[in-house]
Write an enzyme that holds these catalytic residues in place. Structure first.
Site, PDB file in Angstrom:
ATOM      1  N   CYS A  89      23.230 -26.223 -36.853  1.00  0.00           N
ATOM      2  CA  CYS A  89      22.339 -26.638 -37.935  1.00  0.00           C
ATOM      3  C   CYS A  89      23.109 -27.511 -38.915  1.00  0.00           C
ATOM      4  CB  CYS A  89      21.794 -25.401 -38.639  1.00  0.00           C
ATOM      5  SG  CYS A  89      20.653 -25.739 -39.983  1.00  0.00           S
ATOM      6  N   HIS A 131      13.321 -23.888 -34.454  1.00  0.00           N
ATOM      7  CA  HIS A 131      14.400 -23.927 -35.440  1.00  0.00           C
ATOM      8  C   HIS A 131      13.902 -24.515 -36.767  1.00  0.00           C
ATOM      9  CE1 HIS A 131      18.789 -24.584 -36.475  1.00  0.00           C
ATOM     10  NE2 HIS A 131      18.197 -25.391 -37.333  1.00  0.00           N
ATOM     11  N   GLU A 132      13.231 -25.647 -36.697  1.00  0.00           N
ATOM     12  CA  GLU A 132      12.785 -26.321 -37.928  1.00  0.00           C
ATOM     13  C   GLU A 132      11.664 -25.562 -38.627  1.00  0.00           C
ATOM     14  OE1 GLU A 132      14.662 -28.549 -39.215  1.00  0.00           O
ATOM     15  OE2 GLU A 132      15.843 -28.601 -37.383  1.00  0.00           O
ATOM     16  N   HIS A 135      12.925 -22.752 -40.670  1.00  0.00           N
ATOM     17  CA  HIS A 135      13.424 -23.191 -41.982  1.00  0.00           C
ATOM     18  C   HIS A 135      12.321 -23.146 -43.029  1.00  0.00           C
ATOM     19  CE1 HIS A 135      17.571 -24.491 -41.711  1.00  0.00           C
ATOM     20  NE2 HIS A 135      17.343 -25.218 -40.627  1.00  0.00           N
TER      21      HIS A 135
END
Length: 151
Positions: A89, A131-132, A135
């Site tokens: 990341c 993953h995004e 966030h």
């Protein structure tokens, strides 16, 4: 266009839930452009969520695997299978983790013009979407890691 200040490691904004965007206007398009410029200024970057540059809005940009995407209010609406991944990341330089992610995901979002899009990613792109979008909910890949290692 501008390069925004990245947020790193224990910055509390990385743990905050981003807010939905109510209107996709010129200000949002400018933020998306700035995020893409910031992404392109980083070595080895594939994608960026808004809170990684200090913005608590549900925005993601991706430039990965022939996909160039600017997404507003993205959400996963379907997933299947599993895959073991190695993730890094931009907000956690030189840290990596092994995660288990879906093999395939479908994401619903608005594009930079406020038009609804439905996108499907498999393998590495599915990992990228997960993953995004994590966030945006204040979660980082280290939370999901079954093994963590440093470079």
């Amino acid at each position: 266009m501008a390069i925004r200040q990245m947020r790193y490691n224990n910055d509390e904004i990385l743990r905050k839930v981003c807010k939905e965007v109510s209107v996709v206007d010129d200000r949002i398009r400018e933020l998306l452009d700035d995020m893409m410029d910031t992404l392109h200024s980083m070595p080895n970057g594939a994608a960026l969520a808004a809170n990684q540059v200090g913005i608590l809005k549900r925005l993601v940009v991706i430039d990965y695997e022939d996909q160039y995407l600017k997404l507003v209010n993205p959400k996963i609406v379907g997933s299947s299978g599993t895959q073991e991944c190695v993730e890094g990341c931009l907000s956690f330089p030189n840290r990596y983790g092994k995660t288990i992610r879906p093999q395939k995901v479908t994401v619903q979002a608005l594009d930079e013009n406020g038009v609804e899009v439905l996108l499907t990613g498999e393998g590495p792109m599915a990992k990228c979407f997960c993953h995004e979008l994590d966030h945006l909910d204040g979660e980082v890949f280290l939370d999901k890691a079954i093994e963590i290692f440093d470079d």
